[in-house]
Design a protein around this motif. Structure first.
Motif, PDB file in Angstrom:
ATOM      1  N   ALA A 110       1.155   4.213  -2.854  1.00 26.92           N
ATOM      2  CA  ALA A 110       1.044   5.649  -2.581  1.00 26.92           C
ATOM      3  C   ALA A 110       2.267   6.402  -3.090  1.00 26.92           C
ATOM      4  N   THR A 141       0.837  -1.205   0.000  1.00 29.44           N
ATOM      5  CA  THR A 141       0.000   0.000   0.000  1.00 29.44           C
ATOM      6  C   THR A 141       0.872   1.255   0.000  1.00 29.44           C
ATOM      7  N   LYS A 142       1.929   1.231   0.802  1.00 29.08           N
ATOM      8  CA  LYS A 142       2.853   2.375   0.848  1.00 29.08           C
ATOM      9  C   LYS A 142       3.547   2.550  -0.494  1.00 29.08           C
TER      10      LYS A 142
END
Length: 321
Positions: free
Chosen positions: A179, A175-176
């Protein structure tokens, strides 16, 4: 002789009941952990398939359009009936522009990056799941679940807890990474927009400068034309010999400069103001009783001067009976 649980001491029955509950919770936790991991794997597999489809579509389209853009100038000299030849080469520029747009879109959105990242995450989760099952199987062989101790139960719990932590860590890192990729894509887009804006402003400045330059040149030419002209005065010596006289001024290409001037009632002067410098053809016609007498003269106009041209038209000759 087999003894039922009811024949056991109360303290021992409590211990067995507690162990059975822990055993059930242990297997429930295992099933839940594996199920959640499978859901993550299915999610990333589905997403990877979707991004793969779009990534391949964009990549193939970009390659085809780039090849078209590269080959178009090679066919520039080949006559094509269904396209205007002058505009054919611009199809190549358009193809390269669209191909670049596809690549920029893919980079900003992170489509290809997401495809690779999702595949990597799916593989890592599958690997982690296999490690859990193998370790669970190894511990199951060494431990008798019917006589499992509290310490052995804690070993299974620790294994599952560490497994869940690793799954959460992999998902959080993915997820990081998503982003970060998206933010980097936005930065690339902003850089492109800033670069294009600067280029556009430079082009506008250059265009406006050229417009100003062309305007000044036109004004200079007009000013020069104002300062570089001459006058022509035509004097007819014998206008009374005719009913009227027509005076016409032509360029050296035999094109009329102004409308014909008609002199009547003995008028003898025709004036042509502000003529550009050069050579002209003057045609004077005497008209009398529907008969015309013509005389042609070449006139040279010089800067700032009045050219005076006197013309004497020959008289009509009458046939004697």
């Amino acid at each position: 002789m087999h003894c039922s649980d009811n024949s056991l001491p109360i303290s021992l029955r409590i211990i067995l009941t507690s162990l059975n509950i822990m055993k059930k919770e242990l297997f429930d936790l295992k099933e839940k952990s594996v199920h959640e991991c499978d859901e993550h794997i299915a999610y990333y597999k589905k997403k990877a398939k979707k991004h793969k489809r779009w990534s391949l579509l964009l990549s193939k389209s970009s390659i085809i359009l780039t090849v078209i853009g590269i080959l178009t100038p090679l066919f520039d000299n080949i006559p094509i009936d269904f396209f205007e030849h002058d505009s054919f080469i611009y199809w190549g520029y358009a193809s390269l522009g669209i191909a670049g747009g596809f690549q920029l879109y893919d980079r900003v959105i992170g489509n290809t990056n997401s495809w690779i990242r999702f595949i990597k995450t799916e593989i890592e989760l599958k690997k982690l799941k296999q490690l859990l099952l193998k370790e669970w199987q190894r511990l199951s062989i060494q431990i008798d679940f019917d006589n499992i101790s509290k310490q052995d139960t804690e070993s299974f719990f620790v294994l599952l807890i560490n497994f869940n932590k690793e799954v959460s860590k992999i998902v959080q890192e993915e997820t990081k990474s998503w982003a970060d990729t998206y933010l980097k894509g936005l930065n690339v887009l902003n850089e492109k927009i800033t670069s294009l804006k600067s280029q556009f402003e430079e082009d506008i400045t250059t265009y406006e400068s050229q417009i100003q330059k062309d305007r000044k040149e036109i004004e200079a030419e007009k000013e020069k034309a104002k300062n570089e002209f001459g006058f022509l005065k035509v004097e007819i010596k014998n206008p009374l010999d005719f009913d009227s006289v027509e005076v016409e001024l032509l360029s050296d290409e035999m094109k009329p400069i102004t409308e014909k001037q008609l002199l009547q009632y003995g008028s003898q002067d025709a004036i042509f103001p502000k003529l550009a410098l050069g050579t002209y053809i003057l045609i004077v016609s005497g008209i009398s009783k529907n008969k015309h007498i013509h005389k042609k003269v070449f006139i040279k106009i010089t800067n700032g001067k009045i050219s005076l041209q006197s013309v004497t038209l020959p008289k009509h000759t009458t046939d004697k009976p």
